[in-house]
Structure formats: C-alpha cells, structure tokens
Design a protein around this motif. Sequence first.
Motif, PDB file in Angstrom:
ATOM      1  N   THR A 179       3.836   4.572  10.442  1.00 22.85           N
ATOM      2  CA  THR A 179       4.152   5.030   9.094  1.00 22.85           C
ATOM      3  C   THR A 179       4.231   3.847   8.146  1.00 22.85           C
ATOM      4  OG1 THR A 179       6.529   4.918   9.498  1.00 22.85           O
ATOM      5  CG2 THR A 179       5.464   7.046   9.886  1.00 22.85           C
TER       6      THR A 179
ATOM      7  N   GLU B 297       5.970   3.201   4.361  1.00 24.77           N
ATOM      8  CA  GLU B 297       6.866   3.777   3.371  1.00 24.77           C
ATOM      9  C   GLU B 297       6.949   2.858   2.167  1.00 24.77           C
ATOM     10  OE1 GLU B 297      10.508   4.064   5.528  1.00 24.77           O
ATOM     11  OE2 GLU B 297       9.787   5.712   6.777  1.00 24.77           O
TER      12      GLU B 297
ATOM     13  N   GLN C 207       9.758   5.504  -4.475  1.00 19.58           N
ATOM     14  CA  GLN C 207       8.505   6.252  -4.394  1.00 19.58           C
ATOM     15  C   GLN C 207       7.977   6.635  -5.767  1.00 19.58           C
ATOM     16  OE1 GLN C 207       9.442   9.577  -1.908  1.00 19.58           O
ATOM     17  NE2 GLN C 207       9.198   8.384  -0.037  1.00 19.58           N
TER      18      GLN C 207
ATOM     19  N   ALA D 212       0.584   5.203   1.862  1.00 14.60           N
ATOM     20  CA  ALA D 212       1.721   5.645   1.048  1.00 14.60           C
ATOM     21  C   ALA D 212       1.318   5.532  -0.414  1.00 14.60           C
ATOM     22  CB  ALA D 212       2.958   4.798   1.328  1.00 14.60           C
TER      23      ALA D 212
END
Length: 130
Positions: free
Chosen positions: A27, A29, A33, A107
């Motif tokens: 993943t 991240e 965000q 991401a």
Amino acid sequence: MRVHLALALVLLSPMLHADSLPADKPTLEVWPQICVAEPDTPCKLDLQLKWRGTSHNRICILSDNAQFTRWCNDSNAVHSLTLNITTDKDIQFEMVDPETNRIIADAKFRVTQLSEPQKRRRYRNPWSLF
C-alpha cells in the motif's frame, strides 16, 4: 450434532484459509489526502507518503506533477517520504519496482477549491408584512 459440526466448520473456515491468503498487499498512503484551498490560491503544505507491505528491496515514487522528480530509496529500511508541495491540482503518486517499472501501489492527493458563498435571495416582497 450435525448442526454443531456444520456451525464449527463455518466459523473455523476463515482460520483454515488464512495460511493460503497472500501476504499484506503493498500500500501507498498519502497524508493529508485532501487540501481545501481558497479560490485561485494553491495549497502549500508538507505531504507525507508512507508505504508498507513491499517485498522489494528498492522502490521508486513517481508523480504526474512535473514539480516532483522520480525518487528511489536506497534501503529497505526507508518507509516514508515527506514533500513540501505547492499545487492547485490533484497529484497522482505511484510506487513502482525500479527493475521492472511495474506499478506496485498508488495514491492520490486531492485539491478542492472553496466556492464563493451564495447570496441569499429574499423570498418575500419588501412591501409584504408576512
């Protein structure tokens, strides 16, 4: 008795399959965000990228923003990267294997512009008492 055996098999089935599941999926991240900015004003902040679950010794981080060049780590011990950004557009980040250029994870950092406040419309006439 059959009901208890069937119930036990149903409850234990996730444990039986746990060994056959693949290891943690890699993943990437991004934090934060999202950035909410004033109209016609870019976001200025420190953006942190974190990754985990990679079995690769080296990884590279790519971006669709020309402001950032390709970054590659030198060791498997590095699991984060902090960037000082100034942008008014979304940025897509990709974690790739440098040997094969295969995308391992991605991401997205989103930028949202505030809208101007709406002016309230009067619903009654100025001469109305109600």
